[in-house]
Structure formats: structure tokens, C-alpha cells
Design a protein around this motif. Structure first.
Motif, PDB file in Angstrom:
ATOM      1  N   CYS A 225       0.822  -1.212   0.000  1.00 11.93           N
ATOM      2  CA  CYS A 225       0.000   0.000   0.000  1.00 11.93           C
ATOM      3  C   CYS A 225       0.857   1.263   0.000  1.00 11.93           C
ATOM      4  N   SER A 241      -9.335   2.950  -2.748  1.00 16.12           N
ATOM      5  CA  SER A 241      -9.020   3.194  -4.157  1.00 16.12           C
ATOM      6  C   SER A 241      -8.649   4.649  -4.424  1.00 16.12           C
ATOM      7  N   TYR A 252      -4.902  -0.910 -11.825  1.00 14.85           N
ATOM      8  CA  TYR A 252      -5.891  -1.679 -11.060  1.00 14.85           C
ATOM      9  C   TYR A 252      -7.102  -2.005 -11.934  1.00 14.85           C
ATOM     10  N   MET A 268     -10.707  -2.701  -2.592  1.00 21.92           N
ATOM     11  CA  MET A 268      -9.296  -3.040  -2.516  1.00 21.92           C
ATOM     12  C   MET A 268      -9.139  -4.511  -2.144  1.00 21.92           C
ATOM     13  N   LEU A 273      -3.742  -6.007  -5.500  1.00 21.13           N
ATOM     14  CA  LEU A 273      -2.740  -5.011  -5.135  1.00 21.13           C
ATOM     15  C   LEU A 273      -1.337  -5.605  -5.183  1.00 21.13           C
TER      16      LEU A 273
END
Length: 421
Positions: A225, A241, A252, A268, A273
């Protein structure tokens, strides 16, 4: 995955094992020559230009002229690759016609068994998750193009085909009766077998070979992240997002349509991710295997997951077209439109209110205990003595889990996917 020059990355030995695994050495010497020559021509390719507009300047200025020269020398359009591949398959099948025939008697020209027909009926009302494509000439998307190209996946998002819904559904329905074939399976489609395997997918999209590194699937989410949010978000629990950078927001979208499909473009998901994180770090991965197993799981769950959409229809159509043309049928539905271009969201990366700090295990345990004590005080008056003891037991277990986890919290948030749309 280590970054290489495009010419050395895409010019590789053909993975022709999928063409000959079922054929004895003495039976196909001439067909192997055809297959090898065609495959070698097929793999020397870089993404075909979307239109006549000249290629924009590379983000890496010092290598831009070299990249453009390689691009001009190695361009091989999709139609040429398809033609070469079909020629190789036809040469093989002329020598060994049994490769086209299923080992068991088929029920009809469309279905291998009655079970396949029933699965098709179950798939008939389902919609598709449509794939998207990336413009190669859009100057506003050159940052996305660079990440995808460096990962070797550019053909996956620039090859554009419509698909025939009935053909795709028949392919998925017949997957349940597929026969082993090399590193994959052979699927019955309109009267003969079609190869479906990780190696075929990788060859079809000119994806370079590399030593697979599965460690990306276990990468710590806090670290992921931090990178994908441009260092604004330090904790997975805070991720949303709106905190993805503009580049990663487009990536994404591509993950959700072309690589690990879902209809939840804003939820998410840890796996997606991590996939983008892996693209940035160019870690080794077997893309064909990722796609292959997703489609197999979808086919296996046609009876239990009746609301899920059909994934990767354009890819399935291309798997068939790269081997042979499919004869039309009176029951065929109208073809879909071509995949739509992915675009940048003007609001992407502008999320405000980010207040994320480095994870601290002791602070998080204290917060969790305080939160649970609040619940405990509200519930104790409504619970029996036995219920109070059970609740206190689970509270203690939770605290011990947090302590033993060493920072990997058992209550990490992961939004659920809504595949049905």
C-alpha cells in the motif's frame, strides 16, 4: 522479473512443447520443422501500433531511440502471428490427425457430453466481464504502458478482438470433460480439440520466460500500500481506491478486467494489489499459469456459483483463433464489441484526509482490547454466565494471536469481491 532490452526479452526460443507432446519422435519430423520455423517467426514481436500516429518519446530518454528502433524492427501484427501459428498447428495435425480427435465419443458437434450441455445451459444467462485494452499512442498513458511493457504483458492489453458469446460458453462448458495435453488440457470445440495450456497462453502473448518467484503473493500489505499510494498510506487497514496513484489506478482497472477479473473495480483486494506491486518490481511470474488456473476454477464452479460472470472471454476467443478458425453455427449469438480503451480517472490519486502512520503492534493491541472491552461491557448484561466465559476466552485468544503475529494482524480488512455485477 529483471528488466531487459525489448529485443532480448521478446526474441526467445519457442515453447513448442505444447505442439508436440502427444506425438512420437519418429512420426512428426517434418511437422516439427514447420512448427519450429513458424513459432520462431511468431515470437519475434513487439506490440503492434494502434494507429498511424507515431510512437511517443520513451520515458527513459537515454534509451528512447534504441527502444523505437527495436520497435520498428520487431513489429509483428496480431493477424500475422495468428496466421503463422495456425500454419504450424495445421502442419502438425496433417501428420497426426488423432490429435484433433477426442479419445471418447462426443455427443454432438458442440458438446462432448450431456454434462457439458447442461453446463452450457447454466452458463447461457450469464454475462461477461469484458476485457479492456490500452492505447499505445495515448501520450497520457505512457507511464502505464511502460510498467506493463517492462513486465512483458503489453500484448495482453493491446491485442483487440471481439468474441462470440456462444463459442466462449461452449469452451467453458466443455472444459469439464477436457483431456490432458502437455502442460494443460485439450478442449472439445466445434468438432475437434483445442489446446489450452499455460505455455500456449505465454507464447500467444509473447510473454518472456523467466524463473518464477511466488514470493510476491506473500508480500506484506502495508509495504504494498505504501508503494501503490505514493507513500501516503502506510497501513493496509487505511487503504482505499482513492489513494492509488493515477498510474496505479489504471493498472488496477486492467487487473480487474484482464488479469484477475472482478466487477469490483473500487474494492481493494489484497491479491490484485500485490499483483500490481509485482509488476512494478518486475518479479518473476508465470502469467499463463495464473490465467489458466482462473479459467479452470471458473469452469469447475459453474454449478455452485451461478451468479458469477464469465471471465476473460476475449482471451478464450484468441486461444481458439490462434489454432484454427471456428465454423459458424445457427445458434451463434452476435459478436461482442471490441474491448474498450482503459482511461485515466481525473479524480484518481486525489483522495484527501490520508492520516496513515507506520504500524505499531503495541498500540494496535491496546486499541483492539479497548474496542473489545467496550463490546464486552455492552453484552455482559445480556449473556448467561457460560456465555460470558466463552466471550472472555475468545478475547484472550485474540490478544495472544496479535502478540504472536508480530505485526501481521489477524483482523486485516479485505473487501469482498462482487463478481456477479
Amino acid at each position: 522479473m529483471q528488466p531487459l532490452r525489448r529485443s532480448s526479452r521478446l526474441t526467445r526460443n519457442t515453447n513448442s512443447a505444447h505442439l508436440s507432446t502427444q506425438v512420437p519422435e519418429t512420426a512428426v519430423s517434418s511437422s516439427r520443422k514447420i512448427s519450429r520455423k513458424s513459432s520462431q517467426r511468431r515470437i519475434r514481436c513487439t506490440p503492434p501500433p494502434e494507429d498511424s500516429e507515431p510512437e511517443v518519446e520513451s520515458l527513459s530518454k537515454e534509451n528512447s531511440s534504441e527502444e523505437e528502433e527495436d520497435m520498428q524492427q520487431e513489429i509483428l501484427p496480431k493477424e500475422t502471428r495468428y496466421e503463422n501459428s495456425r500454419t504450424a498447428f495445421q502442419g502438425l495435425y496433417q501428420e497426426k490427425l488423432d490429435l484433433l480427435r477426442p479419445s471418447k465419443k462426443h455427443m454432438s458437434a458442440r458438446f462432448m457430453t450431456q454434462g457439458a450441455r447442461e453446463r452450457y445451459v447454466s452458463l447461457k444467462p450469464r454475462k461477461f466481464i469484458h476485457q479492456q485494452r490500452l492505447s499505445l499512442s495515448d501520450k497520457n498513458l505512457q507511464d502505464v504502458k511502460k510498467v506493463v511493457a517492462d513486465a512483458g504483458l503489453l500484448y495482453m492489453v493491446c491485442d483487440s478482438d471481439s468474441f462470440q458469446p456462444s463459442i466462449v460458453r461452449e469452451f467453458v462448458a466443455n472444459l469439464g470433460d477436457a483431456e490432458p495435453w502437455g502442460d494443460g488440457v485439450a478442449v472439445y470445440v466445434r468438432g475437434s480439440l483445442i489446446e489450452f495450456s499455460p505455455s500456449l497462453i505465454n507464447t500467444m502473448y509473447c510473454i518472456p520466460r523467466c524463473e518464477e518467484d511466488s514470493s510476491w503473493m506473500n508480500e506484506k500489505l502495508d509495504k504494498v500500500c505504501t508503494l501503490l499510494s505514493g507513500n501516503r498510506i502506510k497501513r493496509w487497514e487505511d487503504m482505499s481506491s482513492k489513494y492509488l496513484t493515477v498510474t496505479n489506478q489504471v493498472l488496477y482497472k486492467l487487473v480487474c478486467s484482464n488479469w484477475i477479473p472482478t466487477m469490483s473495480y473500487t474494492a481493494m483486494n489484497a491479491e490484485r494489489l500485490r499483483f500490481i506491486y509485482m509488476l512494478h518490481l518486475r518479479k518473476g511470474f508465470n502469467f499463463g499459469k495464473i490465467i489458466y488456473h482462473q479459467i479452470l476454477r471458473m469452469a469447475e464452479n459453474t454449478e455452485t456459483e451461478k451468479k458469477r460472470r464469465i471471465i476473460l472471454p476475449t482471451l478464450i476467443q484468441q486461444v481458439i483463433l490462434i489454432q484454427r478458425t471456428v465454423p459458424p453455427d445457427n445458434s451463434d449469438e452476435a459478436e461482442s464489441d471490441f474491448p474498450k480503451l482503459v482511461i485515466k480517472d481525473k479524480k484518481a490519486g486525489l483522495g484527501s484526509g490520508a492520516d496513515s502512520k507506520e504500524p505499531n503492534l503495541e498500540e494496535d493491541i491496546d486499541q483492539a482490547i479497548t474496542f473489545l472491552k467496550g463490546i464486552r461491557s455492552r453484552l455482559r448484561s445480556k449473556m448467561s454466565l457460560r456465555g460470558k466465559c466463552v466471550f472472555d476466552h475468545y478475547l484472550m485468544v485474540f490478544v495472544l494471536m496479535c502478540i504472536s503475529a508480530g505485526g501481521e494482524y489477524p483482523l486485516q480488512r479485505e473487501d469482498e469481491d462482487t463478481e456477479s455485477g
